[in-house]
Design a protein around this motif. Structure first.
Motif, PDB file in Angstrom:
ATOM      1  N   ASN A  39       0.844  -1.183   0.000  1.00 27.71           N
ATOM      2  CA  ASN A  39       0.000   0.000   0.000  1.00 27.71           C
ATOM      3  C   ASN A  39       0.885   1.240   0.000  1.00 27.71           C
ATOM      4  O   ASN A  39       2.100   1.157   0.106  1.00 27.71           O
ATOM      5  N   ALA A  40       0.257   2.395  -0.096  1.00 27.76           N
ATOM      6  CA  ALA A  40       1.009   3.646  -0.030  1.00 27.76           C
ATOM      7  C   ALA A  40       1.618   3.807   1.362  1.00 27.76           C
ATOM      8  O   ALA A  40       1.100   3.260   2.343  1.00 27.76           O
ATOM      9  N   PRO A  41       2.727   4.538   1.489  1.00 25.51           N
ATOM     10  CA  PRO A  41       3.310   4.775   2.815  1.00 25.51           C
ATOM     11  C   PRO A  41       2.319   5.457   3.746  1.00 25.51           C
ATOM     12  O   PRO A  41       1.430   6.203   3.309  1.00 25.51           O
ATOM     13  N   LEU A  42       2.472   5.204   5.017  1.00 31.01           N
ATOM     14  CA  LEU A  42       1.639   5.817   6.041  1.00 31.01           C
ATOM     15  C   LEU A  42       2.222   7.164   6.450  1.00 31.01           C
ATOM     16  O   LEU A  42       3.435   7.308   6.594  1.00 31.01           O
ATOM     17  N   ASN A  43       1.364   8.143   6.607  1.00 34.72           N
ATOM     18  CA  ASN A  43       1.742   9.472   7.103  1.00 34.72           C
ATOM     19  C   ASN A  43       0.963   9.684   8.393  1.00 34.72           C
ATOM     20  O   ASN A  43      -0.174  10.113   8.396  1.00 34.72           O
ATOM     21  N   GLY A 135       0.973  11.336  -1.869  1.00 35.18           N
ATOM     22  CA  GLY A 135       1.364   9.953  -2.095  1.00 35.18           C
ATOM     23  C   GLY A 135       1.354   9.073  -0.868  1.00 35.18           C
ATOM     24  O   GLY A 135       1.942   7.986  -0.876  1.00 35.18           O
ATOM     25  N   THR A 136       0.702   9.521   0.194  1.00 42.71           N
ATOM     26  CA  THR A 136       0.660   8.751   1.443  1.00 42.71           C
ATOM     27  C   THR A 136      -0.779   8.574   1.920  1.00 42.71           C
ATOM     28  O   THR A 136      -1.709   9.180   1.390  1.00 42.71           O
ATOM     29  N   VAL A 137      -0.935   7.748   2.938  1.00 46.14           N
ATOM     30  CA  VAL A 137      -2.212   7.594   3.646  1.00 46.14           C
ATOM     31  C   VAL A 137      -2.080   8.378   4.940  1.00 46.14           C
ATOM     32  O   VAL A 137      -1.330   7.992   5.846  1.00 46.14           O
ATOM     33  N   SER A 138      -2.806   9.505   5.043  1.00 48.70           N
ATOM     34  CA  SER A 138      -2.623  10.432   6.161  1.00 48.70           C
ATOM     35  C   SER A 138      -3.628  10.162   7.269  1.00 48.70           C
ATOM     36  O   SER A 138      -4.846  10.203   7.049  1.00 48.70           O
ATOM     37  N   GLN A 139      -3.107   9.898   8.483  1.00 48.56           N
ATOM     38  CA  GLN A 139      -3.926   9.529   9.635  1.00 48.56           C
ATOM     39  C   GLN A 139      -3.457  10.290  10.863  1.00 48.56           C
ATOM     40  O   GLN A 139      -2.254  10.521  11.047  1.00 48.56           O
ATOM     41  N   LEU A 140      -4.417  10.663  11.733  1.00 48.46           N
ATOM     42  CA  LEU A 140      -4.090  11.305  12.999  1.00 48.46           C
ATOM     43  C   LEU A 140      -4.693  10.503  14.136  1.00 48.46           C
ATOM     44  O   LEU A 140      -5.873  10.125  14.083  1.00 48.46           O
ATOM     45  N   PHE A 141      -3.895  10.212  15.174  1.00 51.10           N
ATOM     46  CA  PHE A 141      -4.367   9.597  16.406  1.00 51.10           C
ATOM     47  C   PHE A 141      -4.381  10.686  17.471  1.00 51.10           C
ATOM     48  O   PHE A 141      -3.323  11.216  17.832  1.00 51.10           O
ATOM     49  N   VAL A 142      -5.563  11.017  17.994  1.00 45.74           N
ATOM     50  CA  VAL A 142      -5.689  12.063  19.000  1.00 45.74           C
ATOM     51  C   VAL A 142      -6.012  11.417  20.343  1.00 45.74           C
ATOM     52  O   VAL A 142      -7.067  10.801  20.501  1.00 45.74           O
ATOM     53  N   PRO A 308      -3.688   6.405  -3.500  1.00 46.99           N
ATOM     54  CA  PRO A 308      -2.507   7.195  -3.117  1.00 46.99           C
ATOM     55  C   PRO A 308      -1.191   6.598  -3.607  1.00 46.99           C
ATOM     56  O   PRO A 308      -0.259   7.331  -3.919  1.00 46.99           O
ATOM     57  N   SER A 309      -1.103   5.256  -3.701  1.00 47.88           N
ATOM     58  CA  SER A 309       0.149   4.634  -4.136  1.00 47.88           C
ATOM     59  C   SER A 309       0.491   4.963  -5.585  1.00 47.88           C
ATOM     60  O   SER A 309       1.657   4.897  -5.990  1.00 47.88           O
ATOM     61  N   LEU A 310      -0.540   5.335  -6.383  1.00 48.97           N
ATOM     62  CA  LEU A 310      -0.327   5.690  -7.788  1.00 48.97           C
ATOM     63  C   LEU A 310      -0.581   7.166  -8.048  1.00 48.97           C
ATOM     64  O   LEU A 310      -0.542   7.604  -9.206  1.00 48.97           O
TER      65      LEU A 310
END
Length: 424
Positions: A39-43, A135-142, A308-310
């Motif tokens: 998969n695409a890199p994690l952000n 180009g990433t998978v953007s996630q926030l943990f709050v 996102p990977s492409l």
């Protein structure tokens, strides 16, 4: 990378003599794993409460869990860390996870002090996450352990909605028992993510790992269901659309021309998103214009999504058309999988009613609704949730108030399946 899309009606048969029939449609959507399995890199951005109430073991535990998380990320992933008390600051600037010891040292430097301003933490988290979103998978943990005493809860929701507009997903983690489950649930729901409950310091690492596993399985982002309803089919007026897996939430929708648009957000390769639609169909009106037809069209469904990977946006899946069979001698033939999805939604709504009654001081009414929710959970094979809900109903019946921990367990049990149901 492509989409898996399946649709099932609660009953594919319709009485051709009926003026109007109600049906539920379950649409299951997931990402089809890429050929190379990557998969695409994690952000990932960690937004961590280090207010005074986090002092001692709580903060030590959270820092340890965050450091363990860094060790489980891949070198091509990106990490940023925001700390907040009554104001927010950048602890780790957005960067590749290639200097893990330096990153972990900065996390370890967090000290407990001050009050709590969650919205400032989210705002700064969005700003830092945006630096690495291409180009990433953007996630926030709050993560927080308390009330938003120095902040504005409505501002939190505004930032959560803003996150989804920029293709970022926001998850909330409540630590201990003093946080506000209403606020954190709304933050997660508005941000397209999950809400987790860290009941004790020992559970912190496990909850972090569960969320990390979830976001590492994301293959597609910014997914929307696009539905074209056929003539003689309409949505129910009250709460017509709800997601029931992996989390239960009432979903809003928009219209574009004749299309109904429902935002799903991230699609995972290992867990389906299941959405229920409550439909009203008019077989008799359709037959009046199509007397020779033995089927009636219901709708056409497609998924619009980003890869996102492409670096591809607004890809569109092949359309799937749903029809029902018209019969003269109608006998119900209920679909067992759809029935189980309906039970998950019923459990959620029954628990919501119980909480409303509890807020109104009606303990007896709350206990009755919790008992109903417990029976519903038992029907769907969610035995852990059934036990939690029944135990809390019993406590209310004996005149005992629910603790904050019990209220939070109830909320989590209402939104998720705590035990995988058996195959129907």
């Amino acid at each position: 990378m492509s989409v898996n899309l399946t649709c099932k009606l609660s009953d594919r048969l319709l009485d051709s003599n009926q003026g109007s029939s109600q049906r539920q449609l379950a649409i299951s959507v997931s990402a089809n794993a890429s050929v190379d399995g990557n998969n695409a890199p994690l952000n990932l951005c960690l937004v961590l409460d280090h207010s005074g109430s986090m002092g001692g073991q709580p903060l030590d535990t959270v820092k340890r869990a965050a450091r363990d998380l860094v060790d489980r990320m891949h070198l091509q992933d990106r990490i940023s860390v925001i700390g907040f008390d009554h104001k927010a600051h950048v602890v780790v600037e957005n960067q590749l996870v290639d200097r893990t010891e330096s990153i972990k040292e900065k996390i370890q430097s967090l000290k407990a002090s001050g009050g709590t301003c969650i919205d400032d933490g989210i705002k700064l988290g969005l700003q830092e996450t945006s630096k690495g979103k291409d180009g990433t998978v953007s996630q926030l943990f709050v993560l927080t352990d308390g009330e938003n005493e120095h902040g504005d809860n409505e501002r939190c929701l505004q930032f959560s909605r803003l996150a989804t507009e920029y293709n970022m997903t926001l998850h909330s983690l409540g630590f201990g028992d003093s946080w506000n489950q209403d606020v954190l649930e709304r933050i997660a729901d508005a941000g397209g993510g999950a809400m987790a409950y860290i009941a004790s310091p020992a559970a912190a690492s496990e909850e972090f790992q569960k969320l990390l596993k979830r976001v590492q399985a994301i293959g597609l982002t910014n997914a929307h269901l696009v539905l074209q309803l056929a003539p003689y089919v309409r949505l129910a007026e009250l709460k017509p659309i709800a997601q029931v897996s992996p989390d239960t939430i009432e979903l809003p929708y928009q219209t574009e021309g004749n299309a109904i648009i429902v935002r799903l957000g991230d699609l995972m390769t290992d867990v389906e998103r299941v959405v229920l639609f409550n439909l009203y169909i008019s077989p008799a009106s359709y037959i009046a214009e199509n007397p020779a037809s033995s089927t009636i069209p219901i709708l056409t469904a497609q998924v619009r999504y980003d890869i996102p990977s492409l670096a591809q946006i607004n890809s569109l899946s092949d359309p799937v058309t749903i029809t029902a069979e018209l019969v003269q001698d109608f006998t119900p033939q209920l679909d067992s999988q759809v029935q189980n999805h309906l039970l998950a939604l019923a459990k959620y709504r029954q628990t919501q009613l119980a909480e409303q009654k509890l807020q109104q001081g009606d303990r007896a009414g709350a206990a009755t609704m919790l008992q109903s929710a417990a029976k519903t959970a038992l029907q769907m094979g969610d035995y852990n949730a059934s036990t939690i809900l029944q135990n809390n109903a019993t406590r209310l019946q004996t005149g005992t108030a629910l603790s904050e921990s019990e209220r939070k367990k109830t909320r989590i049990a209402s939104k998720t399946v705590l035990q995988t149901p058996p195959n129907p």
